[in-house]
Design a protein around this motif. Structure first.
Motif, mmCIF file in Angstrom:
data_model
loop_
_atom_site.group_PDB
_atom_site.id
_atom_site.type_symbol
_atom_site.label_atom_id
_atom_site.label_comp_id
_atom_site.label_asym_id
_atom_site.label_seq_id
_atom_site.Cartn_x
_atom_site.Cartn_y
_atom_site.Cartn_z
ATOM 1 N N MET A 1 -1.086 -27.151 31.157
ATOM 2 C CA MET A 1 -2.186 -27.666 31.938
ATOM 3 C C MET A 1 -3.421 -26.798 31.690
ATOM 4 O O MET A 1 -3.329 -25.586 31.587
ATOM 5 C CB MET A 1 -1.811 -27.664 33.425
ATOM 6 C CG MET A 1 -2.842 -28.333 34.259
ATOM 7 S SD MET A 1 -2.521 -28.548 36.042
ATOM 8 C CE MET A 1 -0.871 -28.078 36.313
ATOM 9 N N TYR A 2 -4.566 -27.466 31.601
ATOM 10 C CA TYR A 2 -5.820 -26.739 31.394
ATOM 11 C C TYR A 2 -6.290 -26.132 32.714
ATOM 12 O O TYR A 2 -6.013 -26.657 33.788
ATOM 13 C CB TYR A 2 -6.904 -27.672 30.855
ATOM 14 C CG TYR A 2 -6.583 -28.247 29.507
ATOM 15 C CD1 TYR A 2 -6.409 -27.425 28.398
ATOM 16 C CD2 TYR A 2 -6.451 -29.615 29.332
ATOM 17 C CE1 TYR A 2 -6.108 -27.954 27.163
ATOM 18 C CE2 TYR A 2 -6.151 -30.153 28.087
ATOM 19 C CZ TYR A 2 -5.984 -29.323 27.013
ATOM 20 O OH TYR A 2 -5.700 -29.851 25.790
ATOM 21 N N SER A 3 -7.030 -25.041 32.614
ATOM 22 C CA SER A 3 -7.526 -24.376 33.813
ATOM 23 C C SER A 3 -8.571 -25.247 34.513
ATOM 24 O O SER A 3 -9.240 -26.068 33.885
ATOM 25 C CB SER A 3 -8.156 -23.030 33.448
ATOM 26 O OG SER A 3 -9.370 -23.237 32.741
ATOM 27 N N LYS A 4 -8.717 -25.037 35.814
ATOM 28 C CA LYS A 4 -9.697 -25.778 36.601
ATOM 29 C C LYS A 4 -11.110 -25.477 36.107
ATOM 30 O O LYS A 4 -11.974 -26.351 36.108
ATOM 31 C CB LYS A 4 -9.563 -25.432 38.075
ATOM 32 C CG LYS A 4 -8.275 -25.965 38.684
ATOM 33 C CD LYS A 4 -8.251 -25.783 40.177
ATOM 34 C CE LYS A 4 -6.950 -26.141 40.823
ATOM 35 N NZ LYS A 4 -6.183 -27.222 40.325
ATOM 36 N N GLU A 5 -11.345 -24.257 35.671
ATOM 37 C CA GLU A 5 -12.662 -23.879 35.171
ATOM 38 C C GLU A 5 -13.028 -24.684 33.921
ATOM 39 O O GLU A 5 -14.167 -25.068 33.740
ATOM 40 C CB GLU A 5 -12.717 -22.376 34.847
ATOM 41 C CG GLU A 5 -12.648 -21.465 36.057
ATOM 42 C CD GLU A 5 -11.218 -21.266 36.574
ATOM 43 O OE1 GLU A 5 -10.247 -21.527 35.842
ATOM 44 O OE2 GLU A 5 -11.076 -20.876 37.745
ATOM 45 N N LEU A 6 -12.050 -24.941 33.073
ATOM 46 C CA LEU A 6 -12.297 -25.676 31.839
ATOM 47 C C LEU A 6 -12.519 -27.164 32.106
ATOM 48 O O LEU A 6 -13.381 -27.788 31.498
ATOM 49 C CB LEU A 6 -11.121 -25.484 30.873
ATOM 50 C CG LEU A 6 -11.298 -25.986 29.455
ATOM 51 C CD1 LEU A 6 -12.505 -25.336 28.771
ATOM 52 C CD2 LEU A 6 -10.036 -25.712 28.651
ATOM 53 N N THR A 7 -11.786 -27.742 33.045
ATOM 54 C CA THR A 7 -11.876 -29.183 33.280
ATOM 55 C C THR A 7 -12.940 -29.588 34.303
ATOM 56 O O THR A 7 -13.328 -30.753 34.345
ATOM 57 C CB THR A 7 -10.517 -29.744 33.757
ATOM 58 O OG1 THR A 7 -10.145 -29.092 34.975
ATOM 59 C CG2 THR A 7 -9.448 -29.561 32.708
ATOM 60 N N LYS A 8 -13.429 -28.643 35.079
ATOM 61 C CA LYS A 8 -14.338 -28.958 36.179
ATOM 62 C C LYS A 8 -15.517 -29.838 35.756
ATOM 63 O O LYS A 8 -15.808 -30.838 36.410
ATOM 64 C CB LYS A 8 -14.849 -27.672 36.828
ATOM 65 C CG LYS A 8 -15.699 -27.908 38.045
ATOM 66 C CD LYS A 8 -16.128 -26.602 38.681
ATOM 67 C CE LYS A 8 -16.961 -26.864 39.910
ATOM 68 N NZ LYS A 8 -17.415 -25.634 40.531
ATOM 69 N N LYS A 41 -1.611 -32.460 31.079
ATOM 70 C CA LYS A 41 -2.546 -31.380 30.745
ATOM 71 C C LYS A 41 -3.764 -31.350 31.661
ATOM 72 O O LYS A 41 -4.384 -30.315 31.836
ATOM 73 C CB LYS A 41 -2.997 -31.488 29.291
ATOM 74 C CG LYS A 41 -1.882 -31.178 28.312
ATOM 75 C CD LYS A 41 -2.381 -31.243 26.896
ATOM 76 C CE LYS A 41 -1.260 -30.930 25.917
ATOM 77 N NZ LYS A 41 -1.733 -30.978 24.533
#
Length: 112
Positions: A1-8, A41
């Motif tokens: 899973m992608y980080s919240k910072e990356l997907t925000k 992801k």
């Protein structure tokens, strides 16, 4: 899973694209569809989803329809006619951004 910072920064474009392509959907359906498409992801939490949906609704990009399922009320979201242009613009912008990122992160060719 992608980080919240990356997907925000991509959640709004993801939601708009999905609603544009699939038509009306309710919140949980949106989160599960994104999770399924990305094979887990990208996992959109309710805490991230609903503020975006409410903002887009307030801007006139989305509209809602309430449907009664037994004793429960389910709120469906769909892109408005004016929101179609916004969905296309955000899709184009994101695709351009991805192309730009690929230039930066492209692996350097090994000199022979």
């Amino acid at each position: 899973m992608y980080s919240k910072e990356l997907t925000k920064g991509t959640l709004q474009p993801i939601i708009l694209k999905l609603l544009h392509d699939k038509g009306k959907m309710y919140g949980y359906e949106i989160t599960q569809t994104v999770k399924d498409i990305t094979r887990g992801k990208i996992d959109i939490s309710e805490g991230a989803l609903y503020p975006i949906l409410h903002k887009l609704e307030a801007e006139g990009i989305l509209e809602t329809e309430k449907m009664y399922i037994g004793k429960r009320v389910r709120k469906y979201y769909q892109v408005t006619s004016s929101g179609i242009k916004a969905a296309q613009q955000v899709t184009d912008e994101l695709n351009n951004f991805i192309s730009t990122l690929s230039i930066i992160f492209k692996e350097k060719e090994v000199a022979k």
